[in-house]
Design a protein around this motif. Structure first.
Motif, PDB file in Angstrom:
ATOM      1  N   THR A 133       0.798  -1.233   0.000  1.00  0.00           N
ATOM      2  CA  THR A 133       0.000   0.000   0.000  1.00  0.00           C
ATOM      3  C   THR A 133       0.827   1.279   0.000  1.00  0.00           C
ATOM      4  OG1 THR A 133      -1.412   1.328   1.472  1.00  0.00           O
ATOM      5  CG2 THR A 133      -0.172  -0.408   2.519  1.00  0.00           C
ATOM      6  N   SER A 134       0.247   2.326  -0.543  1.00  0.00           N
ATOM      7  CA  SER A 134       0.887   3.643  -0.513  1.00  0.00           C
ATOM      8  C   SER A 134       1.000   4.179   0.920  1.00  0.00           C
ATOM      9  CB  SER A 134       0.083   4.622  -1.368  1.00  0.00           C
ATOM     10  OG  SER A 134      -1.281   4.584  -1.002  1.00  0.00           O
ATOM     11  N   GLU A 135       0.242   3.592   1.869  1.00  0.00           N
ATOM     12  CA  GLU A 135       0.378   4.006   3.264  1.00  0.00           C
ATOM     13  C   GLU A 135       1.796   3.760   3.780  1.00  0.00           C
ATOM     14  OE1 GLU A 135      -1.948   5.412   5.788  1.00  0.00           O
ATOM     15  OE2 GLU A 135      -2.564   6.069   3.814  1.00  0.00           O
ATOM     16  N   LEU A 136       2.551   2.880   3.105  1.00  0.00           N
ATOM     17  CA  LEU A 136       3.945   2.625   3.508  1.00  0.00           C
ATOM     18  C   LEU A 136       4.766   3.912   3.443  1.00  0.00           C
ATOM     19  CD1 LEU A 136       4.584  -0.686   1.501  1.00  0.00           C
ATOM     20  CD2 LEU A 136       4.326  -0.472   3.981  1.00  0.00           C
ATOM     21  N   TYR A 137       4.418   4.835   2.529  1.00  0.00           N
ATOM     22  CA  TYR A 137       5.196   6.073   2.371  1.00  0.00           C
ATOM     23  C   TYR A 137       4.959   7.028   3.537  1.00  0.00           C
ATOM     24  CZ  TYR A 137       5.788   4.245  -2.310  1.00  0.00           C
ATOM     25  OH  TYR A 137       6.082   3.430  -3.372  1.00  0.00           O
ATOM     26  N   LEU A 184      -0.193  -0.297  -4.051  1.00  0.00           N
ATOM     27  CA  LEU A 184      -1.356   0.346  -4.666  1.00  0.00           C
ATOM     28  C   LEU A 184      -1.760   1.599  -3.912  1.00  0.00           C
ATOM     29  CD1 LEU A 184      -1.259  -2.167  -6.332  1.00  0.00           C
ATOM     30  CD2 LEU A 184      -3.722  -2.451  -6.030  1.00  0.00           C
ATOM     31  N   PHE A 185      -1.951   2.672  -4.662  1.00  0.00           N
ATOM     32  CA  PHE A 185      -2.508   3.893  -4.098  1.00  0.00           C
ATOM     33  C   PHE A 185      -4.022   3.692  -3.990  1.00  0.00           C
ATOM     34  CE2 PHE A 185       0.899   7.141  -3.849  1.00  0.00           C
ATOM     35  CZ  PHE A 185       1.951   6.296  -4.148  1.00  0.00           C
ATOM     36  N   ASN A 186      -4.682   4.592  -3.256  1.00  0.00           N
ATOM     37  CA  ASN A 186      -6.114   4.406  -2.959  1.00  0.00           C
ATOM     38  C   ASN A 186      -6.913   4.135  -4.228  1.00  0.00           C
ATOM     39  OD1 ASN A 186      -4.798   6.094  -0.943  1.00  0.00           O
ATOM     40  ND2 ASN A 186      -6.803   6.221   0.026  1.00  0.00           N
ATOM     41  N   HIS A 187      -7.766   3.123  -4.147  1.00  0.00           N
ATOM     42  CA  HIS A 187      -8.677   2.878  -5.266  1.00  0.00           C
ATOM     43  C   HIS A 187     -10.060   2.593  -4.708  1.00  0.00           C
ATOM     44  CE1 HIS A 187      -6.177  -0.608  -4.294  1.00  0.00           C
ATOM     45  NE2 HIS A 187      -7.286  -1.320  -4.412  1.00  0.00           N
ATOM     46  N   GLU A 188     -11.033   3.169  -5.363  1.00  0.00           N
ATOM     47  CA  GLU A 188     -12.396   3.268  -4.842  1.00  0.00           C
ATOM     48  C   GLU A 188     -13.368   2.759  -5.893  1.00  0.00           C
ATOM     49  OE1 GLU A 188     -12.110   4.995  -1.711  1.00  0.00           O
ATOM     50  OE2 GLU A 188      -9.995   4.891  -2.241  1.00  0.00           O
ATOM     51  N   PRO A 246       9.333 -11.996 -10.728  1.00  0.00           N
ATOM     52  CA  PRO A 246       8.583 -11.236  -9.717  1.00  0.00           C
ATOM     53  C   PRO A 246       9.240  -9.872  -9.476  1.00  0.00           C
ATOM     54  CG  PRO A 246      10.009 -12.844  -8.658  1.00  0.00           C
ATOM     55  CD  PRO A 246      10.144 -13.077 -10.134  1.00  0.00           C
ATOM     56  N   ASP A 247       8.449  -8.904  -9.078  1.00  0.00           N
ATOM     57  CA  ASP A 247       8.995  -7.559  -8.817  1.00  0.00           C
ATOM     58  C   ASP A 247       7.955  -6.762  -8.024  1.00  0.00           C
ATOM     59  OD1 ASP A 247      10.684  -5.380  -8.911  1.00  0.00           O
ATOM     60  OD2 ASP A 247      10.867  -5.357 -11.098  1.00  0.00           O
ATOM     61  N   ASP A 248       8.290  -5.531  -7.695  1.00  0.00           N
ATOM     62  CA  ASP A 248       7.367  -4.669  -6.949  1.00  0.00           C
ATOM     63  C   ASP A 248       6.977  -3.473  -7.821  1.00  0.00           C
ATOM     64  OD1 ASP A 248       7.888  -6.383  -4.750  1.00  0.00           O
ATOM     65  OD2 ASP A 248       9.735  -5.262  -4.362  1.00  0.00           O
ATOM     66  N   TYR A 249       5.682  -3.141  -7.816  1.00  0.00           N
ATOM     67  CA  TYR A 249       5.185  -2.093  -8.712  1.00  0.00           C
ATOM     68  C   TYR A 249       4.222  -1.152  -7.997  1.00  0.00           C
ATOM     69  CZ  TYR A 249       6.526  -5.455 -12.370  1.00  0.00           C
ATOM     70  OH  TYR A 249       7.200  -6.339 -13.169  1.00  0.00           O
ATOM     71  N   VAL A 250       4.332   0.139  -8.324  1.00  0.00           N
ATOM     72  CA  VAL A 250       3.340   1.131  -7.890  1.00  0.00           C
ATOM     73  C   VAL A 250       2.202   1.164  -8.909  1.00  0.00           C
ATOM     74  CG1 VAL A 250       2.957   3.645  -7.844  1.00  0.00           C
ATOM     75  CG2 VAL A 250       4.889   2.661  -6.583  1.00  0.00           C
ATOM     76  N   LEU A 251       0.957   1.125  -8.419  1.00  0.00           N
ATOM     77  CA  LEU A 251      -0.204   1.424  -9.281  1.00  0.00           C
ATOM     78  C   LEU A 251      -0.860   2.690  -8.731  1.00  0.00           C
ATOM     79  CD1 LEU A 251      -2.019  -2.022  -9.869  1.00  0.00           C
ATOM     80  CD2 LEU A 251      -0.109  -1.030 -11.154  1.00  0.00           C
ATOM     81  N   ALA A 252      -0.977   3.696  -9.576  1.00  0.00           N
ATOM     82  CA  ALA A 252      -1.520   4.989  -9.151  1.00  0.00           C
ATOM     83  C   ALA A 252      -2.010   5.731 -10.390  1.00  0.00           C
ATOM     84  CB  ALA A 252      -0.420   5.796  -8.454  1.00  0.00           C
ATOM     85  N   THR A 253      -2.665   6.885 -10.152  1.00  0.00           N
ATOM     86  CA  THR A 253      -3.117   7.671 -11.307  1.00  0.00           C
ATOM     87  C   THR A 253      -2.126   8.771 -11.667  1.00  0.00           C
ATOM     88  OG1 THR A 253      -4.253   9.423 -10.078  1.00  0.00           O
ATOM     89  CG2 THR A 253      -5.506   7.410 -10.476  1.00  0.00           C
ATOM     90  N   GLY A 254      -1.330   9.224 -10.652  1.00  0.00           N
ATOM     91  CA  GLY A 254      -0.432  10.351 -10.892  1.00  0.00           C
ATOM     92  C   GLY A 254      -1.121  11.698 -10.678  1.00  0.00           C
TER      93      GLY A 254
END
Ligand code: NDP
Ligand code: GDR
Length: 353
Positions: A133-137, A184-188, A246-254
């Protein structure tokens, strides 16, 4: 060959969209649901299959992230090609009230699943997705935030997810497992839990519009979030597990938007222009036409430590996964309001029966 997936948290917002997506791709999908004294499968009702059918492709199992015996047995029975670990006590505010449980379910729960894969000798077969989660930041150090931005968790939830993030990285490196973190950043969506701020707002706005409610109480109006549509984010999860490595990825809108702006949009969608007056905890939102007070601050919703600003950089996901968001946040807000107006109208007509 048909693939088999196991989804923890299948009854949640993302679980429902992901199960739908995987079924549409021909997977056999196993989901873990918690025992509850009340109905908790509302979001997956439309894809539910009677277990008495021959060869059902959607199968539910009772389970809990805090019971390793049960997780081990389900992984053994289902022998999944892919596990999506979406189960969590996912409410940041509530994690301050239930910190130990949150650590157990969200942090150690992830370890329990990884160990199940290892104990059963499925390291080569089973790919693993972790709902990071983006809450990690947390405390803002750098904007926009990408896969290399340092973490600084600001809640028991984020601290538990930090452990989960690193144990996934460690099992990948130590045992060669195909295990990936989606940050993942917030998704609604219209399926969003009713106590998260976007859904709380759209449900209240729809209820106020229909005369069912007078007022909406909120906490910090100035927090900013990068809000996308959940249906699009589960596609990104699936794409991560289809990669060779395998890897780590950010999903967000920007793009980032304040809670205050989201409230104004939601009211605008039912024809109300909101006007703010006062400041701090005394700030209030009024209907500029009628003068009625519609929004008040309730400090109960403030968090002991807040995450002020989230804004993600999804460049890596775009380049490596070919993933990008489609629904702008303004459209997302409108869809949620529209669906909640329908929701309350359906409740009204049920009442009339
Ligand atoms: P929800 O809160 O809607 O769903 C959480 C799911 O986990 C529900 O099915 C819930 O069951 C289940 N669950 C909770 N505790 C346990 C437990 N102890 N054992 C088994 N199942 C449990 O979350 P979302 O769908 O929004 O999010 C999915 C995941 O992604 C979560 O891990 C969340 O932390 C993470 N995440 C979410 C983001 C978002 O913006 N939505 C962003 C980044 C990460 P029940 O229905 O019975 O409550
Ligand atoms: P968040 O989502 O904490 O970002 O976690 P939430 O919608 O709860 O809060 C977003 C922001 O709105 C502020 N806020 C309020 N929040 C709630 N819930 N209720 C209110 O009345 C209210 N008023 C203002 C909050 O303080 C916060 O700043 C979500 C969850 O889905 C996590 O599981 C996920 O990891 C992150 O998103 C990314």
């Amino acid at each position: 060959m048909t693939k088999t997936a196991l989804i923890t948290g299948v009854t949640g917002q993302d679980g429902a969209y992901l199960a739908e997506l995987l079924l549409s791709k021909g997977y056999t999908v196993h989901g873990i649901k918690r025992r509850s004294s009340s109905f908790n499968t509302g979001r997956i009702e439309h894809i539910y299959q009677d277990p008495h059918e021959t060869h059902p492709r959607f199968i539910l199992h009772y389970g809990d992230m805090i019971d390793s015996t049960n997780l081990l047995r389900i992984v053994q029975q289902t022998q999944p090609d892919e596990i999506y670990n979406l189960a969590a006590q996912s409410h940041v505010g509530v994690s301050f009230e239930t910190p130990e449980y949150t650590a157990d379910a969200d942090g150690i729960g992830t370890l329990r699943l990884l160990e199940a894969i290892r104990i059963l000798g499925l390291e080569e077969k089973t790919r693993f997705y972790q709902a990071s989660t983006s809450e990690l930041y947390g405390l803002v150090q750098e904007v926009p935030q990408n896969e290399k931005t340092p973490f600084y968790p600001r809640s028991p939830y984020a601290a538990a997810k930090l452990y989960a993030y690193w144990i996934v990285v460690n099992y990948r490196e130590a045992y060669g497992m195909h295990a990936s973190n989606g940050i993942l950043f917030n998704h609604e969506s219209p399926l969003r839990g009713e106590t998260f701020v976007t859904r709380k707002i759209t449900m209240a706005v729809a209820a106020i519009h229909l005369g069912r409610q007078d007022k909406l109480f909120l906490g910090n109006l100035d927090a900013k979030r990068d809000w996308g549509h959940a249906r699009e984010y589960v596609e990104g999860m699936w794409r991560m597990l289809q990669q060779d490595k395998p890897d780590d990825y950010v999903l967000a809108t920007g793009e980032t938007t304040s809670v205050r702006q989201f409230v104004e949009w939601a009211f605008a969608d039912v024809g109300i222009a909101l006007e703010w007056k006062g400041s701090g905890v005394d700030e209030k939102g009024y209907d500029s036409a009628s003068g009625a007070c519609l929004v008040e601050i309730d400090p109960r919703y403030f968090r002991p430590t807040e995450v002020d600003l989230l804004l993600g950089d999804p460049t890596k996901a775009r380049q490596k996964l070919g993933w990008h968001h489609k629904t702008p946040v303004r459209e997302l807000a409108a869809e949620m309001v529209r669906e909640d107006v329908k929701h309350w109208k359906a409740q009204n007509s049920r009442k009339e029966i």
